[in-house]
Scaffold this motif. Sequence first.
Motif, PDB file in Angstrom:
ATOM      1  N   ARG A   1       0.831  -1.211   0.000  1.00 17.26           N
ATOM      2  CA  ARG A   1       0.000   0.000   0.000  1.00 17.26           C
ATOM      3  C   ARG A   1       0.867   1.262   0.000  1.00 17.26           C
ATOM      4  O   ARG A   1       0.521   2.261  -0.636  1.00 17.26           O
ATOM      5  N   THR A   2       1.978   1.210   0.716  1.00 19.00           N
ATOM      6  CA  THR A   2       2.883   2.360   0.733  1.00 19.00           C
ATOM      7  C   THR A   2       3.450   2.625  -0.655  1.00 19.00           C
ATOM      8  O   THR A   2       3.491   3.769  -1.122  1.00 19.00           O
TER       9      THR A   2
ATOM     10  N   ASP B   1       2.139   1.669  -3.494  1.00 22.88           N
ATOM     11  CA  ASP B   1       1.035   2.122  -4.348  1.00 22.88           C
ATOM     12  C   ASP B   1       0.748   3.611  -4.136  1.00 22.88           C
ATOM     13  O   ASP B   1       0.440   4.335  -5.091  1.00 22.88           O
ATOM     14  N   THR B   2       0.839   4.055  -2.899  1.00 24.33           N
ATOM     15  CA  THR B   2       0.601   5.471  -2.602  1.00 24.33           C
ATOM     16  C   THR B   2       1.648   6.351  -3.279  1.00 24.33           C
ATOM     17  O   THR B   2       1.327   7.404  -3.841  1.00 24.33           O
TER      18      THR B   2
ATOM     19  N   THR C   1       0.910   6.404  -6.967  1.00 22.79           N
ATOM     20  CA  THR C   1      -0.264   7.235  -7.211  1.00 22.79           C
ATOM     21  C   THR C   1       0.094   8.713  -7.153  1.00 22.79           C
ATOM     22  O   THR C   1      -0.380   9.527  -7.960  1.00 22.79           O
ATOM     23  N   ALA C   2       0.941   9.073  -6.184  1.00 17.65           N
ATOM     24  CA  ALA C   2       1.386  10.467  -6.095  1.00 17.65           C
ATOM     25  C   ALA C   2       2.140  10.870  -7.353  1.00 17.65           C
ATOM     26  O   ALA C   2       1.949  11.981  -7.881  1.00 17.65           O
TER      27      ALA C   2
END
Length: 439
Positions: A247-248, A250-251, A254-255
């Motif tokens: 998730r980290t 992916d974040t 995404t940024a």
Amino acid sequence: MSPVPSTATPTAPSRWLPAYLGLVVAVALTVGVMSWFALPRPELGPIVLLCLMGVVAYQIREPEAGLRIAFSFLSIILVASAAVVGIFGAWLVGGVSMLVDRQRPGRIVTVFNAAMSAVVGAAAALSYRLLGGVQGAGLSGMSTYDLGRHVGIPLLAADVVACLLNAILLSGVLHLARGISFAVQLRRVLSGSGVAYVGYGVIGLLFVVLWFPAGLGAFSALLVLAPLLAARWAFIQYGEELRSHERTVDTLVTALGTKEPAAVARSRRVANLGEWIAEELGLPPGQIGTVRYAATLHEIGHLGVPTRLLRRPRASLSPAEQRLIDGQCVVGARMIEGIDFLESARSGIRHQCERFDGSGRPDGLAGHDIPVAARIVAVAAGVDDALRDQPEEADVSMDHAFGVLRSDPGRFDPEVVEAAVAALDKHGWPASAPVEVPS
């Protein structure tokens, strides 16, 4: 026990896959029939109890803990079954336990998982018996020495047999279904579950000792339930930690995508190719994960580059502007500094612009002084850059890939280039549409 996952992958299954599936099922049925007619039949009560425990253990498994396979504690039940109910009983427990699956992976996957588990259970029980293991009521009243000789050693050996056979069968089906290297997958399974299997064997031995020598019978099932659930809790925590890592990442991607939308697809493609290259090079699972993280975040430094430069063609950039973009490698490595699980990937990001001949940036490293993750990311990103420039309707040929990888002498590690060519030949590479990174 590691069942076959049911998620789709980009590679087409081998034409030999149906034959492999049929062979495993046929072997399982043959073993069951032969053990039913040729061997003494165990008592019904222990078989029913062990089957119920096996079903429960499989249903509460923790799936997809970072290795694209799911682990359950069915192995404890199978190992114990080798001593409690013998070959046919272990075969039946293994098969029945996987016939019910709350995740509904599909009929073919369920049947294969059941057949594989039945074969593993029967093989473990057979090895236990061949090594002098005593079964059932014969275990009662044994001395400590006899328990070690006729139960402990054979049961732990049976545990090793179950571990190896499970890894071999699982690696075989994933190789044929997904194109994953058999050797790489075998190392993944053994490195991920091999140590756990030792614990499974010890708990299975405790189960058997409590059942017969201690005289607790079926009540021993309740006593092994506590460590079973404690181990499951620990595994869930491990799986959740890995998912938080994903998730980290992916974040961060995404940024990056909010500033440069096309970079998201590039990150996924380069990560996928980088992972394939690492597999071809025979890197251990830990290093493959490092390569995947470095490849996924190889452009994260673009967050520190002005958007107007990222949107302009490279040919129109001034030398100063080009140096600014090239400096994104150092910027990206700094951006993830302090994120512990990405620490090993930082060097792969920082040094991706080094050249194998030593004339690159930022530190002028040469040859194998360049971290292997950086050498892999450089090749994967270079291939993606070239193939992305092709017309969408054009087929990606191996000749073109060769030309891309060899067009700049001294830029790439020749060994990594050959691994990339082998990976492209095995998996193919779509000219459009992003490839999803496995998690």
